[in-house]
Scaffold this motif. Structure first.
Motif, PDB file in Angstrom:
ATOM      1  N   VAL A 115      45.502  19.694  -2.688  1.00  0.00           N
ATOM      2  CA  VAL A 115      45.253  21.136  -2.657  1.00  0.00           C
ATOM      3  C   VAL A 115      46.068  21.798  -3.771  1.00  0.00           C
ATOM      4  CG1 VAL A 115      45.402  23.246  -1.286  1.00  0.00           C
ATOM      5  CG2 VAL A 115      44.858  21.068  -0.177  1.00  0.00           C
ATOM      6  N   ARG A 116      45.439  22.587  -4.590  1.00  0.00           N
ATOM      7  CA  ARG A 116      46.177  23.347  -5.602  1.00  0.00           C
ATOM      8  C   ARG A 116      46.924  24.486  -4.922  1.00  0.00           C
ATOM      9  NH1 ARG A 116      42.112  24.695 -10.457  1.00  0.00           N
ATOM     10  NH2 ARG A 116      43.989  24.627 -11.754  1.00  0.00           N
ATOM     11  N   VAL A 117      48.062  24.891  -5.518  1.00  0.00           N
ATOM     12  CA  VAL A 117      48.940  25.884  -4.892  1.00  0.00           C
ATOM     13  C   VAL A 117      49.240  27.000  -5.879  1.00  0.00           C
ATOM     14  CG1 VAL A 117      51.202  26.295  -3.838  1.00  0.00           C
ATOM     15  CG2 VAL A 117      49.992  24.148  -3.382  1.00  0.00           C
ATOM     16  N   LEU A 118      49.093  28.224  -5.405  1.00  0.00           N
ATOM     17  CA  LEU A 118      49.505  29.419  -6.147  1.00  0.00           C
ATOM     18  C   LEU A 118      50.585  30.087  -5.305  1.00  0.00           C
ATOM     19  CD1 LEU A 118      49.309  31.537  -8.354  1.00  0.00           C
ATOM     20  CD2 LEU A 118      47.185  32.361  -7.341  1.00  0.00           C
ATOM     21  N   ASP A 119      51.830  30.018  -5.772  1.00  0.00           N
ATOM     22  CA  ASP A 119      52.976  30.441  -4.970  1.00  0.00           C
ATOM     23  C   ASP A 119      53.373  31.870  -5.314  1.00  0.00           C
ATOM     24  OD1 ASP A 119      55.242  30.528  -3.373  1.00  0.00           O
ATOM     25  OD2 ASP A 119      56.499  29.596  -4.905  1.00  0.00           O
ATOM     26  N   LEU A 120      53.313  32.754  -4.316  1.00  0.00           N
ATOM     27  CA  LEU A 120      53.700  34.162  -4.484  1.00  0.00           C
ATOM     28  C   LEU A 120      55.102  34.442  -3.973  1.00  0.00           C
ATOM     29  CD1 LEU A 120      50.472  34.105  -4.353  1.00  0.00           C
ATOM     30  CD2 LEU A 120      50.641  36.496  -3.684  1.00  0.00           C
ATOM     31  N   SER A 121      55.823  33.429  -3.534  1.00  0.00           N
ATOM     32  CA  SER A 121      57.109  33.647  -2.867  1.00  0.00           C
ATOM     33  C   SER A 121      58.293  33.712  -3.816  1.00  0.00           C
ATOM     34  CB  SER A 121      57.354  32.521  -1.867  1.00  0.00           C
ATOM     35  OG  SER A 121      57.723  31.318  -2.538  1.00  0.00           O
TER      36      SER A 121
ATOM     37  N   ALA B   3      53.367  29.258 -10.402  1.00  0.00           N
ATOM     38  CA  ALA B   3      54.370  30.182  -9.879  1.00  0.00           C
ATOM     39  C   ALA B   3      54.021  31.594 -10.316  1.00  0.00           C
ATOM     40  CB  ALA B   3      55.766  29.797 -10.386  1.00  0.00           C
ATOM     41  N   ASN B   4      53.637  32.424  -9.349  1.00  0.00           N
ATOM     42  CA  ASN B   4      53.329  33.822  -9.628  1.00  0.00           C
ATOM     43  C   ASN B   4      54.641  34.580  -9.820  1.00  0.00           C
ATOM     44  OD1 ASN B   4      50.780  35.438  -9.596  1.00  0.00           O
ATOM     45  ND2 ASN B   4      51.962  36.729  -8.204  1.00  0.00           N
ATOM     46  N   PRO B   5      54.856  35.293 -10.925  1.00  0.00           N
ATOM     47  CA  PRO B   5      56.111  36.022 -11.104  1.00  0.00           C
ATOM     48  C   PRO B   5      56.340  37.042  -9.996  1.00  0.00           C
ATOM     49  CG  PRO B   5      54.924  35.878 -13.177  1.00  0.00           C
ATOM     50  CD  PRO B   5      53.984  35.389 -12.114  1.00  0.00           C
ATOM     51  N   THR B   6      57.594  37.304  -9.694  1.00  0.00           N
ATOM     52  CA  THR B   6      57.922  38.331  -8.710  1.00  0.00           C
ATOM     53  C   THR B   6      57.627  39.711  -9.294  1.00  0.00           C
ATOM     54  OG1 THR B   6      60.219  38.484  -9.450  1.00  0.00           O
ATOM     55  CG2 THR B   6      59.718  36.870  -7.702  1.00  0.00           C
TER      56      THR B   6
ATOM     57  N   LEU C 143      54.030  50.017 -12.063  1.00  0.00           N
ATOM     58  CA  LEU C 143      52.942  49.223 -11.497  1.00  0.00           C
ATOM     59  C   LEU C 143      52.967  49.329  -9.982  1.00  0.00           C
ATOM     60  CD1 LEU C 143      54.642  46.625 -10.316  1.00  0.00           C
ATOM     61  CD2 LEU C 143      54.235  45.652 -12.555  1.00  0.00           C
ATOM     62  N   ASP C 144      51.891  48.883  -9.365  1.00  0.00           N
ATOM     63  CA  ASP C 144      51.824  48.751  -7.916  1.00  0.00           C
ATOM     64  C   ASP C 144      52.402  47.385  -7.569  1.00  0.00           C
ATOM     65  OD1 ASP C 144      50.921  48.099  -5.258  1.00  0.00           O
ATOM     66  OD2 ASP C 144      49.387  49.651  -5.426  1.00  0.00           O
ATOM     67  N   ASN C 145      53.519  47.366  -6.847  1.00  0.00           N
ATOM     68  CA  ASN C 145      54.211  46.101  -6.591  1.00  0.00           C
ATOM     69  C   ASN C 145      53.398  45.118  -5.760  1.00  0.00           C
ATOM     70  OD1 ASN C 145      55.037  48.317  -4.622  1.00  0.00           O
ATOM     71  ND2 ASN C 145      55.703  46.513  -3.480  1.00  0.00           N
ATOM     72  N   LEU C 146      52.422  45.616  -4.974  1.00  0.00           N
ATOM     73  CA  LEU C 146      51.605  44.716  -4.169  1.00  0.00           C
ATOM     74  C   LEU C 146      50.347  44.244  -4.895  1.00  0.00           C
ATOM     75  CD1 LEU C 146      51.837  46.393  -0.647  1.00  0.00           C
ATOM     76  CD2 LEU C 146      53.209  44.518  -1.592  1.00  0.00           C
ATOM     77  N   LEU C 147      50.045  44.860  -6.041  1.00  0.00           N
ATOM     78  CA  LEU C 147      48.863  44.459  -6.800  1.00  0.00           C
ATOM     79  C   LEU C 147      49.296  43.791  -8.100  1.00  0.00           C
ATOM     80  CD1 LEU C 147      46.540  47.439  -5.901  1.00  0.00           C
ATOM     81  CD2 LEU C 147      46.243  45.037  -5.283  1.00  0.00           C
ATOM     82  N   LYS C 148      49.491  44.531  -9.181  1.00  0.00           N
ATOM     83  CA  LYS C 148      49.932  43.888 -10.414  1.00  0.00           C
ATOM     84  C   LYS C 148      51.265  43.165 -10.218  1.00  0.00           C
ATOM     85  CE  LYS C 148      49.903  42.677 -14.715  1.00  0.00           C
ATOM     86  NZ  LYS C 148      49.289  41.375 -14.996  1.00  0.00           N
ATOM     87  N   GLY C 149      52.068  43.624  -9.257  1.00  0.00           N
ATOM     88  CA  GLY C 149      53.347  42.964  -9.006  1.00  0.00           C
ATOM     89  C   GLY C 149      53.248  41.673  -8.230  1.00  0.00           C
ATOM     90  N   THR C 150      52.208  41.492  -7.409  1.00  0.00           N
ATOM     91  CA  THR C 150      52.105  40.252  -6.629  1.00  0.00           C
ATOM     92  C   THR C 150      50.648  39.830  -6.428  1.00  0.00           C
ATOM     93  OG1 THR C 150      52.426  41.634  -4.644  1.00  0.00           O
ATOM     94  CG2 THR C 150      54.292  40.295  -5.360  1.00  0.00           C
ATOM     95  N   ALA C 151      49.958  40.405  -5.426  1.00  0.00           N
ATOM     96  CA  ALA C 151      48.660  39.871  -5.014  1.00  0.00           C
ATOM     97  C   ALA C 151      47.579  40.055  -6.075  1.00  0.00           C
ATOM     98  CB  ALA C 151      48.224  40.518  -3.705  1.00  0.00           C
TER      99      ALA C 151
END
Length: 358
Positions: A101-107, A155-158, A323-331
């Motif tokens: 399974v490929r993984v995209l980590d938002l943590s 690894a998705n940046p914080t 930016l919107d921290n929940l959109l461009k910032g994460t999800a």
């Protein structure tokens, strides 16, 4: 790794702000489908129990965390978004990769490559250093699309690092930072996560603004790692964060020394570099002046706006970014990255100027 037909997605940590926002975006995405989610509090239920608007994927079953890795195999998951606390995501990723399974980590668990810096930021040892070494750190505006198509772990940046690096990384590459920068970030309550804390109570936040982290800011090691790679290890950055009584959004004010050429000349050079860097970017917009950047214009979107103004009295250049921290910032950024992982248009599913939760 392009794929025909729907791309089957799992979300671990779907009850948190990042996970729920990702589910909401995918609900309107033409290629991604949520086929399972993981949350101990939701185990035995369905995604639709969390948000009745998630109609298309609402029947996706909810598993407990201990069943998430096997469940990903049972439900033929192509890509797992790990939106849990960093330590849990760090434990899940190797097992998921071993199951294909490929993984995209938002943590943030795989953002920092150096072990000591990781401990400084997150308070625990890297769960699997080899896994972290394999991860592609993916700020979409700078990452190689070919690497993304081949990546097993991204690894998705914080959100803090995204806001700061979109501003400073191009300047580090061009030698326009001098010795470094001072960055003052004003963030929303959701930037602190979805958890119960006295400091996040309404009666503590209403009509208030206060500094939350200055000494050893959690996200400074991640920011320095990327700036040092771009512009040399001598660069220094001070990040100070404050909390605002708003639900979402982040605005940073960055202060740079003008240098011998003066504030006006340095501001022109910085503005030109930013415009050249992001001229083809669908989501990063450069304003003429720092005063033209407003939180309201980015909340509910996947945009980041940046403005530059010379300050002649203090011989500095002032840059604002938002930016919107929940959109461009994460999800939202995660969906950008997921699109790149599957060779799709990075804007697919991200026409988001239509409101938001919370």
């Amino acid at each position: 790794m392009p794929k025909d037909g729907p791309i089957r997605v799992g979300i671990a940590g779907v009850r948190g702000y990042k996970g729920l926002e990702a589910a909401r975006i995918i609900a309107g995405h033409p290629r991604f489908r949520v086929v399972m989610v993981a949350s101990d509090a939701m185990a035995g239920g369905r995604l639709g129990d969390l948000d009745s608007d998630l109609v298309r994927d609402g029947d996706a079953p909810a598993l407990g965390y201990t069943d998430a890795v096997n469940g990903a195999g049972d439900y033929d998951v192509d890509l797992m978004l790990t939106c849990t606390k960093a330590e849990r995501s760090g434990r899940m990723a190797p097992a998921l990769l071993n199951n294909g399974v490929r993984v995209l980590d938002l943590s943030g668990a795989h953002c920092i490559r150096d072990g000591e810096s990781h401990i400084s930021a997150y308070g625990f040892l890297q769960v699997d250093p080899e896994c972290t070494a394999e991860a592609v750190y993916a700020l979409p505006e700078f990452v190689d699309p070919k690497r993304m198509r081949e990546a097993r772990l991204v690894a998705n940046p914080t959100s803090y690092a995204t806001l700061v690096l979109l501003t400073l990384r191009p300047l580090a590459e061009a030698g326009l930072l001098g010795a470094g920068a001072i960055v003052d970030v004003k963030g929303s309550t959701s930037s602190a996560g979805r958890k119960a804390r006295i400091s996040l109570l309404y009666s503590e936040l209403a009509n208030n603004c206060y500094a939350t982290t200055i000494d050893r800011h959690q996200h400074t090691p991640e920011i320095l790692q990327e700036l040092h790679a771009a512009g040399g290890s001598d660069l220094r950055v001070t990040v100070a964060s404050h909390i605002l009584p708003i639900a979402r959004g982040m605005l940073a004010t960055t202060y740079l020394e003008a240098g011998p050429e003066g504030a006006e000349h340095r501001a022109d050079a910085i503005r030109a570099k930013l415009r050249a860097t992001f001229k083809d970017s669908p989501f990063v917009k450069i304003k003429d002046r720092a005063e033209h950047v407003h939180l309201r214009s980015v909340i509910g979107t996947n945009r980041c706006t940046i403005g530059v103004t010379p300050e002649p009295y203090g011989l500095r250049v002032v840059i604002t970014s938002a930016l919107d921290n929940l959109l461009k910032g994460t999800a939202g950024q995660a969906i950008q990255n997921a699109n790149l992982m599957y060779g799709l248009d990075p804007t697919l599913g991200l026409n988001l100027a239509v409101g938001s939760q919370p």
